[in-house]
Design a protein around this motif. Structure first.
Motif, PDB file in Angstrom:
ATOM      1  N   MET A  66      -9.215  -2.226  -8.114  1.00 23.90           N
ATOM      2  CA  MET A  66      -7.959  -1.635  -7.645  1.00 23.90           C
ATOM      3  C   MET A  66      -8.191  -0.878  -6.335  1.00 23.90           C
ATOM      4  O   MET A  66      -7.412  -0.998  -5.389  1.00 23.90           O
ATOM      5  CB  MET A  66      -7.393  -0.704  -8.710  1.00 23.90           C
ATOM      6  N   ASN A 122      -8.588  -3.234  -3.522  1.00 23.19           N
ATOM      7  CA  ASN A 122      -7.284  -3.745  -3.086  1.00 23.19           C
ATOM      8  C   ASN A 122      -6.561  -2.725  -2.210  1.00 23.19           C
ATOM      9  O   ASN A 122      -5.997  -3.067  -1.161  1.00 23.19           O
ATOM     10  CB  ASN A 122      -6.448  -4.105  -4.321  1.00 23.19           C
ATOM     11  N   LEU A 123      -6.578  -1.465  -2.640  1.00 27.38           N
ATOM     12  CA  LEU A 123      -5.891  -0.417  -1.875  1.00 27.38           C
ATOM     13  C   LEU A 123      -6.509  -0.261  -0.485  1.00 27.38           C
ATOM     14  O   LEU A 123      -5.799  -0.197   0.526  1.00 27.38           O
ATOM     15  CB  LEU A 123      -5.957   0.918  -2.625  1.00 27.38           C
ATOM     16  N   HIS A 133      -8.267  -2.366   1.181  1.00 28.53           N
ATOM     17  CA  HIS A 133      -8.003  -3.556   2.001  1.00 28.53           C
ATOM     18  C   HIS A 133      -6.671  -3.384   2.740  1.00 28.53           C
ATOM     19  O   HIS A 133      -6.556  -3.642   3.935  1.00 28.53           O
ATOM     20  CB  HIS A 133      -7.966  -4.815   1.132  1.00 28.53           C
ATOM     21  N   PHE A 134      -5.681  -2.918   1.999  1.00 23.90           N
ATOM     22  CA  PHE A 134      -4.367  -2.683   2.617  1.00 23.90           C
ATOM     23  C   PHE A 134      -4.489  -1.699   3.778  1.00 23.90           C
ATOM     24  O   PHE A 134      -4.019  -1.962   4.892  1.00 23.90           O
ATOM     25  CB  PHE A 134      -3.390  -2.157   1.566  1.00 23.90           C
ATOM     26  N   GLN A 189      -6.426  -3.071   6.803  1.00 24.19           N
ATOM     27  CA  GLN A 189      -5.634  -4.067   7.532  1.00 24.19           C
ATOM     28  C   GLN A 189      -4.519  -3.406   8.334  1.00 24.19           C
ATOM     29  O   GLN A 189      -4.202  -3.822   9.451  1.00 24.19           O
ATOM     30  CB  GLN A 189      -5.034  -5.044   6.529  1.00 24.19           C
ATOM     31  N   GLU A 190      -3.914  -2.365   7.800  1.00 20.52           N
ATOM     32  CA  GLU A 190      -2.754  -1.769   8.448  1.00 20.52           C
ATOM     33  C   GLU A 190      -3.109  -0.629   9.408  1.00 20.52           C
ATOM     34  O   GLU A 190      -2.216  -0.099  10.093  1.00 20.52           O
ATOM     35  CB  GLU A 190      -1.749  -1.295   7.394  1.00 20.52           C
TER      36      GLU A 190
END
Ligand SMILES: Cc1cc2nc3c(=O)[nH]c(=O)nc-3n(C[C@H](O)[C@H](O)[C@H](O)COP(=O)(O)O)c2cc1C
Ligand code: SF4
Ligand code: FES
Lengths: 154, 425
Positions: B331, B334-335, B337-338, B341-342
């Motif tokens: 989890m 995943n967080l 990664h966001f 990327q942003e």
């Protein structure tokens, strides 16, 4: 050359902004709407029309997730890869999608029908996993039935 | 229990058009504000109501508006922007508010614009919200048609133009100073905070940016008054709140409830508890950039100050629930990664640090972690925290990470020790 329809649409948007260069993002979106993506030529045309430096506009165009600087398929699939969808089975959905389409994320099918892109949270976290095809939001997608969703898009 | 924000929502996914909205009392607040109140009186009512911004930080709305220069000599044009970018993972409240009752947002914006004497207003909407865009286009056209927008609204002498701006997608657009750059057609990088946007915002002019849900509250405060509004709440912050929850729970969704409803009530009563066969491990109270809280924190009231007392933030008020059968390391990967990327790339710690953190988390999750990785992550998290970066994106990204390192230490160590993810079998 920008088409008359593109120019007209850009000029219409321009009325909503304080000056000409501010309309750059709108212009990129308008050209993308007409041509599917923004080529180097399209970008140069907009820069000339708005009287901004092409490099400046390029830096804007490549910054945003939804300005396409490469051709995309007839339909664009945006599959949410953020946290709630991940908890609710995004990986399995992505497996099924890539198997069904025969492409990896970021690619376009050889027949030019679909482009598959990951996208951050679509604001449908309570109906996860979610994806969009073009303008349509598909919620609580069953990975095993992803073929049915795609079947609606010729 | 009163639910002012969602009272007009229709069950079939349709939204009340102008006639239906007016029939339900809509645009009365606008009439009252523009014809019977001064701008300062509207701002005072909002200040008295204790309305705090619903974009995540909880800044008092009346105080923000009070710093707008509105006298005769003040610069013009002045701008007002509704932040409808909503890209915080786990958050879906603003979309529901727009799709459920677009006129409520528009009326809220007009009344607010009157309070700060704005000349032009924008709704900054993320591109993926295509249905919300349709709703807003129709509602804006109807509002112009009825004379609620444009020059000389209801013969009050006050005029406002309202435009819909559809973004091209980037989480940073939601940060209010980056949002202004995006509206000006630039990359969404943040601006120096030395200048307040109410002094120098869009195109260097005074500008107020508020969240969608914040604006939706305003007509009700004007109509019913600050005392009524405060009484809706169970805490010091006024009003109701759109709460939500997602994850492996029985009834994921969103609910309008009194501000200060406890996490336990949200989880157990409204979300129906965990799905059969799943137990609660932890949850993020208000989107991706908030700290995890545990079972022992469930009785905390969901309002801005209370959640801080248990080491987290209410954020957007939409819970992301982690269950016992989902890997916490996965989890966090995943967080991060966001966030990596942003990241807008403007400042070095965030641009370089977030991808590195994602890389290390990926290695740990895939069984390639090393003994020193956890200390390294903790150190990185410190240098991406408040004070080291140009905007709040990186510190926000560290909130789930630092709390995760604290609460899931054993899980991390098992990944590294066993050189595999125990959840992947
Ligand atoms: C990276 C980042 C993303 C943000 N995204 C949003 C958003 O999508 N919507 C929003 O209302 N506020 C967002 N915010 C908060 C805004 O900067 C700002 O505080 C808020 O819009 C102010 O409105 P409010 O006072 O009504 O809460 C974000 C902040 C950061 C740092
Ligand atoms: S913290 Fe990250 S998102 Fe914020 S300015 Fe720096 S690089 Fe950009
Ligand atoms: S996390 Fe996928 S829609 Fe929000």
């Amino acid at each position: 050359m920008l088409s008359p329809a593109e120019k007209q649409a850009i000029e219409e948007e321009m009325r909503h902004y304080a000056n000409r260069p501010s309309c750059g993002l709108e212009a990129l979106k308008i050209v993308q709407k007409h041509r599917g993506w923004v080529s180097d030529e399209g970008l140069a045309d907009i820069a000339e029309f708005l009287r901004v430096a092409p490099a400046e506009l390029e830096s804007v165009a490549t910054f945003y997730n939804l300005i396409f600087r490469r051709p995309v398929g007839r339909h664009v699939i945006l599959a949410c890869d953020s946290v709630s969808c991940w908890i609710m089975g995004h990986d399995r959905l992505m497996q099924r999608l890539t198997a069904e389409l025969g492409i990896r994320p970021g690619e376009t099918t050889p027949d030019g029908r679909f482009t598959l892109l990951p996208i951050p949270c679509l604001g449908a976290c309570h109906r996860a996993p979610a994806l969009m095809v073009d303008d349509d939001l598909h919620e609580a997608v069953d990975p095993e039935k992803v073929g049915e969703v795609l079947g609606k898009y010729a | 229990m009163e639910k002012p924000l969602t009272k007009n929502f229709l069950p079939n996914g349709a939204f009340p058009d102008l006639a239906a909205y007016e029939l339900a009392g809509g645009y009365q607040a606008l009439r009252q504000a523009l014809t019977r109140m001064t701008p300062a009186e509207v701002t005072q009512a909002v200040t008295d109501s204790n309305l705090r911004g619903r974009g995540g930080a909880g800044f008092p709305t009346g105080r923000k508006w009070s710093s707008m220069p509105i006298g005769a000599g003040a610069p013009r044009p002045r701008y007002l922007v509704a932040n409808a970018d909503e890209m915080e993972p786990g958050t879906f409240k603003d979309r529901l508010l727009i799709e459920g009752d677009p006129h409520q947002l528009i009326e809220g914006m007009i009344v607010s614009a009157y309070a700060v004497q704005a000349d032009v207003a924008y709704i900054f909407l993320r591109a993926e919200y295509t249905r919300a865009a349709q709703c807003l286009r129709q509602a804006i056209a109807e509002a112009y048609g009825a004379g609620y927008l444009g020059g000389n609204i209801l013969h009050s002498g006050y005029g406002l133009e309202l435009y819909l701006h559809i973004s091209a997608g980037r989480y940073m657009c939601g940060e209010s100073s980056a949002l202004m750059n995006a509206l000006e057609g630039r990359r969404a990088t943040p601006r120096d905070k030395v200048l307040r946007s109410t002094d120098s915002g869009l195109w260097g002019k005074p500008t107020v940016v508020n969240n969608v849900e914040t604006f939706c509250n305003v007509p009700h405060i004007v109509t019913h008054g600050a005392a009524w509004y405060k009484a809706l709440s169970r805490s010091a912050d006024g009003g109701t709140k759109i709460y939500g929850a997602s994850g492996k729970i029985k009834r994921p969704g969103a609910w309008e409830l009194p501000m200060g409803t406890t996490i336990r009530e949200l989880l157990e009563e409204h979300a129906g508890g965990m799905m059969d066969g799943f137990a609660l491990r932890a949850l993020l109270p208000g989107g991706a950039s908030t700290e995890f809280v545990l079972d022992e924190h469930l009785d905390v009231a969901m309002d801005f100050d209370s959640v801080q007392k248990v080491g987290s933030r209410m954020g957007t008020g939409t819970l992301v629930v982690l269950d016992d059968r989902t890997c916490p390391v996965g989890m966090l990967r995943n967080l991060e990664h966001f966030f990596a990327q942003e990241s807008c790339g403007w400042c070095t710690p965030c641009r370089e640090g977030l991808p590195w953190i994602e890389h290390v988390l990926a290695a740990i999750e895939e069984g390639r972690g090393e003994a020193g990785d956890l200390d390294m992550l903790a150190r990185q998290a410190k240098f991406l925290g408040p004070g080291y970066t140009f905007c709040a994106l990186a510190p926000g990204a560290m909130e789930p990470l630092t709390s995760g390192l604290k609460y899931f230490r054993e899980d991390f160590e098992r990944h590294i020790g066993e050189r595999r993810c125990p959840w992947r079998g």
